[in-house]
Structures are given as C-alpha cells and as structure tokens.
Design a protein around this motif. Structure first.
Motif, short mmCIF file in Angstrom:
data_model
loop_
_atom_site.label_atom_id
_atom_site.label_comp_id
_atom_site.label_asym_id
_atom_site.label_seq_id
_atom_site.Cartn_x
_atom_site.Cartn_y
_atom_site.Cartn_z
N ALA A 73 12.71 -8.18 15.20
CA ALA A 73 14.13 -8.22 16.10
C ALA A 73 13.89 -7.32 17.30
N LEU A 74 13.39 -6.45 17.43
CA LEU A 74 14.10 -4.87 18.28
C LEU A 74 13.99 -5.36 19.75
N ARG A 75 14.28 -6.55 20.75
CA ARG A 75 13.99 -6.48 21.62
C ARG A 75 13.97 -5.78 23.27
N PRO A 76 12.85 -5.74 24.08
CA PRO A 76 12.78 -4.78 25.03
C PRO A 76 13.10 -4.78 26.10
N GLN A 77 14.74 -5.75 26.38
CA GLN A 77 15.85 -5.70 27.38
C GLN A 77 16.75 -5.08 26.82
N ALA A 78 16.96 -5.13 25.23
CA ALA A 78 18.61 -4.17 24.11
C ALA A 78 17.62 -2.72 24.67
N LEU A 79 16.97 -2.64 24.02
CA LEU A 79 16.24 -1.24 24.30
C LEU A 79 16.13 -0.66 25.46
N GLU A 80 15.71 -1.18 26.96
CA GLU A 80 16.24 -0.70 27.43
C GLU A 80 17.10 -0.56 28.65
N LEU A 81 18.93 -1.51 27.75
CA LEU A 81 19.68 -1.01 28.68
C LEU A 81 20.68 -0.05 27.66
N VAL A 82 20.54 0.58 26.50
CA VAL A 82 20.93 1.32 25.88
C VAL A 82 20.06 3.06 26.70
N ARG A 83 18.64 2.54 26.70
CA ARG A 83 17.84 4.02 27.06
C ARG A 83 18.52 4.53 29.00
N GLN A 84 18.86 2.38 29.50
CA GLN A 84 19.79 3.08 30.87
C GLN A 84 20.59 3.82 31.48
N HIS A 85 22.33 3.82 29.66
CA HIS A 85 23.02 4.00 29.31
C HIS A 85 22.69 5.94 29.40
N GLN A 86 21.59 5.80 28.51
CA GLN A 86 20.86 7.83 28.15
C GLN A 86 20.90 8.42 29.64
#
Length: 228
Positions: A93-106
């Motif tokens: 259920a881990l979606r690349p777009q959700a992971l990338e959104l988190v990474r953008q803020h980090q």
C-alpha cells in the motif's frame, strides 16, 4: 528583520499517506491469523470504523477493543505478527507519490511528523517505512513489565486531541505556534481542528465533506490516489 519561522509539515496517515486505514486493516489481519473471532470481531471492528467516519467514535472503548488480542499474546508475538502485517498489507500500500511527497518536505528542510489517531503499536513501523522518525500517535499505557494494559496514556491524538499533542510536541522542541510555519495534510473532517489551526491546510484525498469545505474556504486540495 523578522526571523524566519521553522517550517513544520504534519501528515495524517490513513487515507492520506496510505490508501487504506491501517487500524482497520490490522483488525482484519488479526482475524486472518486467527487471533480474533472472524464473525464477532469483524462486526465490532466495522461498527467502530463507521463511528470513526461519522465522528462519533469513543476512542478509549475502541483502543481497548483493538489492542486486546495483541495485549494477551505479548510483545514477541506482536513483533512477529506486525512484521508479517507490514509485508503483506502495508508495503503493497506504499504509494510512490506519497513517499515522494514526504521526501520533498524533508529535502526542503522541514521538520516532518506523522500525526495519527491510530495507536503506536500499529503505526510506528509504518512511520519508519515512510522514513519519518517523529510520530504523534495514540500512546498506550504500560504496566510494570513494560507491556500494554489496553488503556490510553495521555491525550489521544484524535480530533481536537491532535492540536493538543502537536502543541506538546512543539513545546518539547522549544517551539510554539507563533514560531513555526505549519502545513498539515489530511483526508478527514475528523481532523478539522488541526486543519483550522495550521497555516497551510491541505485536504488530501479528502472525504466528500472535507472536499466541499476545502472548496468553500479555498484550501489546497491534493489527490494523491483514490480512496480505498
């Protein structure tokens, strides 16, 4: 010159970063592995979930129910079961777009935290999978041996409790609302108190009521994926 405020980005978890509800899914998983009665537990789990969606959930009653099976089996059984839960339910259920959104803020240097109404046993490994060390979840009371009692410790991070818990989290870091620029991503009207408190509310994969409210107020709407 006014000092630049610290940027803080907060994420709800279920249906916001994940397309599923991890709490409800954990309940279904415990049925699958034989920890709970498949008929009675499903009926009660579905009823509690309906109350959550409606904003009428008694979180204390729900947490006692939700953690009873793992409380009775102990820590080692929990660790083994949750590793399987991560493999079979969460990782797919881990979606690349959700992971990338988190990474953008980090990458932007934001202080990032997940703020969820789901309990810490279910969500801490999930937060780790997103690479987020800061988790504000429902904390569980521990007995003298360090294992859960079934009760909630402190203020549950649900509805207005999320605002309280974020304030406590900020205070521990020597910060307050005036000293930070806050963004919060959430799908749910249950999170309206925190959405209204932050500087930048983002209705993310929003339920129909939140979508309508966000449109009325001119809040940003972000559809990362379809709601499961």
């Amino acid at each position: 010159m006014t000092a630049q405020r610290t940027r803080v980005t907060l994420f709800d978890l279920d249906h916001t970063l994940l397309p599923i509800d991890s709490d409800h899914s954990w309940g279904e998983f415990t049925q699958q592995i034989g920890w709970t009665d498949p008929v009675d537990f499903k009926r009660r789990n579905d009823t509690f979930y309906a109350h959550y969606i409606a904003g009428t959930l008694d979180v204390h009653d729900y947490v006692r129910f939700a953690v009873e099976a793992v409380r009775l089996r102990g820590h080692q059984a929990y660790v083994q079961a949750h590793e399987r839960f991560m493999r079979e339910w969460i990782t797919p259920a881990l979606r690349p777009q959700a992971l990338e959104l988190v990474r953008q803020h980090q990458r932007a240097g934001d202080a990032v935290a997940i703020v969820t109404a789901t309990n810490e046993l279910v969500t801490r490994p999930i937060a780790a999978a997103f690479g987020v060390a800061e988790l504000i979840a429902v904390e569980l009371e521990r007995d003298a041996a360090g294992w859960i009692t079934g009760e909630i410790a402190g203020v549950p991070s649900m509805r207005g409790g999320k605002v309280v818990r974020v304030e406590q989290w900020l205070r521990r870091r020597g910060l307050d609302w005036d000293g930070v620029e806050t963004t919060f991503y959430s799908d749910s009207m249950n999170d309206l108190p925190l959405l209204e408190r932050v500087d930048h509310p983002v209705a993310t994969n929003p339920d129909p009521k939140l979508r309508s409210l966000a449109q009325e107020r001119g809040w940003r709407i972000l559809d990362l994926f379809e709601r499961a």
